[in-house]
Design a protein around this motif. Sequence first.
Motif, PDB file in Angstrom:
ATOM      1  N   LYS A 150       6.114   8.775  -5.705  1.00 16.87           N
ATOM      2  CA  LYS A 150       6.846   9.151  -7.006  1.00 16.87           C
ATOM      3  C   LYS A 150       7.821   7.881  -7.310  1.00 16.87           C
ATOM      4  O   LYS A 150       7.630   7.254  -8.425  1.00 16.87           O
ATOM      5  N   LYS A 151       8.492   7.603  -6.235  1.00 11.84           N
ATOM      6  CA  LYS A 151       9.489   6.549  -6.285  1.00 11.84           C
ATOM      7  C   LYS A 151       8.780   5.070  -6.835  1.00 11.84           C
ATOM      8  O   LYS A 151       9.304   4.411  -7.521  1.00 11.84           O
ATOM      9  N   LYS A 152       7.650   4.994  -6.036  1.00 15.67           N
ATOM     10  CA  LYS A 152       6.872   3.682  -6.113  1.00 15.67           C
ATOM     11  C   LYS A 152       6.662   3.656  -7.750  1.00 15.67           C
ATOM     12  O   LYS A 152       6.535   2.545  -8.347  1.00 15.67           O
ATOM     13  N   ARG A 153       6.011   4.614  -8.435  1.00 14.56           N
ATOM     14  CA  ARG A 153       5.714   4.906  -9.472  1.00 14.56           C
ATOM     15  C   ARG A 153       6.833   4.668 -10.816  1.00 14.56           C
ATOM     16  O   ARG A 153       6.651   3.713 -11.526  1.00 14.56           O
ATOM     17  N   LEU A 157       7.709  -0.334  -8.145  1.00 10.09           N
ATOM     18  CA  LEU A 157       7.754  -1.097  -6.802  1.00 10.09           C
ATOM     19  C   LEU A 157       6.180  -1.747  -6.734  1.00 10.09           C
ATOM     20  O   LEU A 157       5.588  -1.112  -5.781  1.00 10.09           O
ATOM     21  N   ASP A 158       5.733  -2.532  -7.232  1.00  9.30           N
ATOM     22  CA  ASP A 158       4.223  -2.923  -7.252  1.00  9.30           C
ATOM     23  C   ASP A 158       3.846  -3.544  -5.874  1.00  9.30           C
ATOM     24  O   ASP A 158       2.546  -3.339  -5.415  1.00  9.30           O
ATOM     25  N   ASN A 159       4.729  -4.025  -4.791  1.00  7.14           N
ATOM     26  CA  ASN A 159       4.310  -4.574  -3.554  1.00  7.14           C
ATOM     27  C   ASN A 159       4.436  -3.252  -2.617  1.00  7.14           C
ATOM     28  O   ASN A 159       4.080  -3.763  -1.391  1.00  7.14           O
ATOM     29  N   VAL A 160       4.609  -2.100  -2.800  1.00  7.41           N
ATOM     30  CA  VAL A 160       4.915  -0.962  -1.832  1.00  7.41           C
ATOM     31  C   VAL A 160       3.706  -0.213  -1.896  1.00  7.41           C
ATOM     32  O   VAL A 160       2.966  -0.041  -2.987  1.00  7.41           O
ATOM     33  N   TYR A 161       3.199  -0.077  -0.543  1.00  5.62           N
ATOM     34  CA  TYR A 161       1.935   0.847  -0.315  1.00  5.62           C
ATOM     35  C   TYR A 161       2.457   2.060   0.393  1.00  5.62           C
ATOM     36  O   TYR A 161       2.841   1.793   1.783  1.00  5.62           O
ATOM     37  N   VAL A 162       2.418   2.987  -0.106  1.00  8.52           N
ATOM     38  CA  VAL A 162       2.813   4.519   0.778  1.00  8.52           C
ATOM     39  C   VAL A 162       1.744   4.801   1.600  1.00  8.52           C
ATOM     40  O   VAL A 162       0.611   5.133   1.200  1.00  8.52           O
ATOM     41  N   LEU A 163       2.119   5.120   2.927  1.00  6.80           N
ATOM     42  CA  LEU A 163       0.982   5.397   3.929  1.00  6.80           C
ATOM     43  C   LEU A 163       1.404   6.434   4.735  1.00  6.80           C
ATOM     44  O   LEU A 163       2.668   6.415   5.118  1.00  6.80           O
ATOM     45  N   ALA A 164       0.610   7.542   4.926  1.00  9.02           N
ATOM     46  CA  ALA A 164       1.098   8.672   5.883  1.00  9.02           C
ATOM     47  C   ALA A 164       0.237   8.254   7.320  1.00  9.02           C
ATOM     48  O   ALA A 164      -0.631   7.801   7.400  1.00  9.02           O
TER      49      ALA A 164
END
Length: 245
Positions: A150-153, A157-164
């Motif tokens: 949600k924070k990325k959207r 933050l276009d350079n961020v990739y959220v991974l579990a």
Amino acid sequence: FFVRGRMMLRCLSLLRAARPSLPLVGLGSTCAALIGGGVCMAAGARDEEEKPVDICRSHYPKGLNAKFMNNEAINFFAGKGGRFDDPDLREIAAEKEKICKALGNLKGLSVADVGSGTGIMLPLLNDAVGKNGKIYALEISPPFVQYLRKKKREEKLDNVYVLACDNKSTKLASKSVDLVFLCDVYHHVEYPHTYMTDVRRCLKDDGRLIVVDFYNDPKRAKNHSPEWLRDHIRASNYSSIRILH
């Protein structure tokens, strides 16, 4: 590795050949120790499966990371008054710009922010790597993964990739990142030998590991009592990493 301040920054340059140590960088009560070195990997790697670290059960009654798995965790840790985000409550939050600057030039690099939490460092890291860089925000907590996405959207933050990820692996491809960054996270690593071996696997040959964490010395505590600090960290874990030249 231990310099003045409640927190410390350890920068282990993972180079094929050792190089001289870099000077200390003062960050108020947080300091950055930029240290040259050879290849860094988990010490005492074993064939048998590693057991989880010993913890103080009165301090962590439900487990080392249980409090982050609760759906109410975001309300406690995020935003104004949150234990992670409020600069009046957390030294990392107050010093985040200085910490990011101490990481050096990140332009175009791939960076893994292990245990990204509420993503307090992500906006700074996102800008630091630029359009050709990547930030992998890694989290074991499902509520934090959702919060980070949600924070990325919302913050674009276009350079961020959220991974579990999980408590034994980053889930990143081998030799895929230039920098692995653990900020106030290492004392929550449940399987240090296993996890740090995986960190070494995902780093490029000339990659770097940077760890920001508590002093392993309750006498240096400022924001917490010595008893709290003793129970919160595990002294044995600070021997889990060594530099091999």
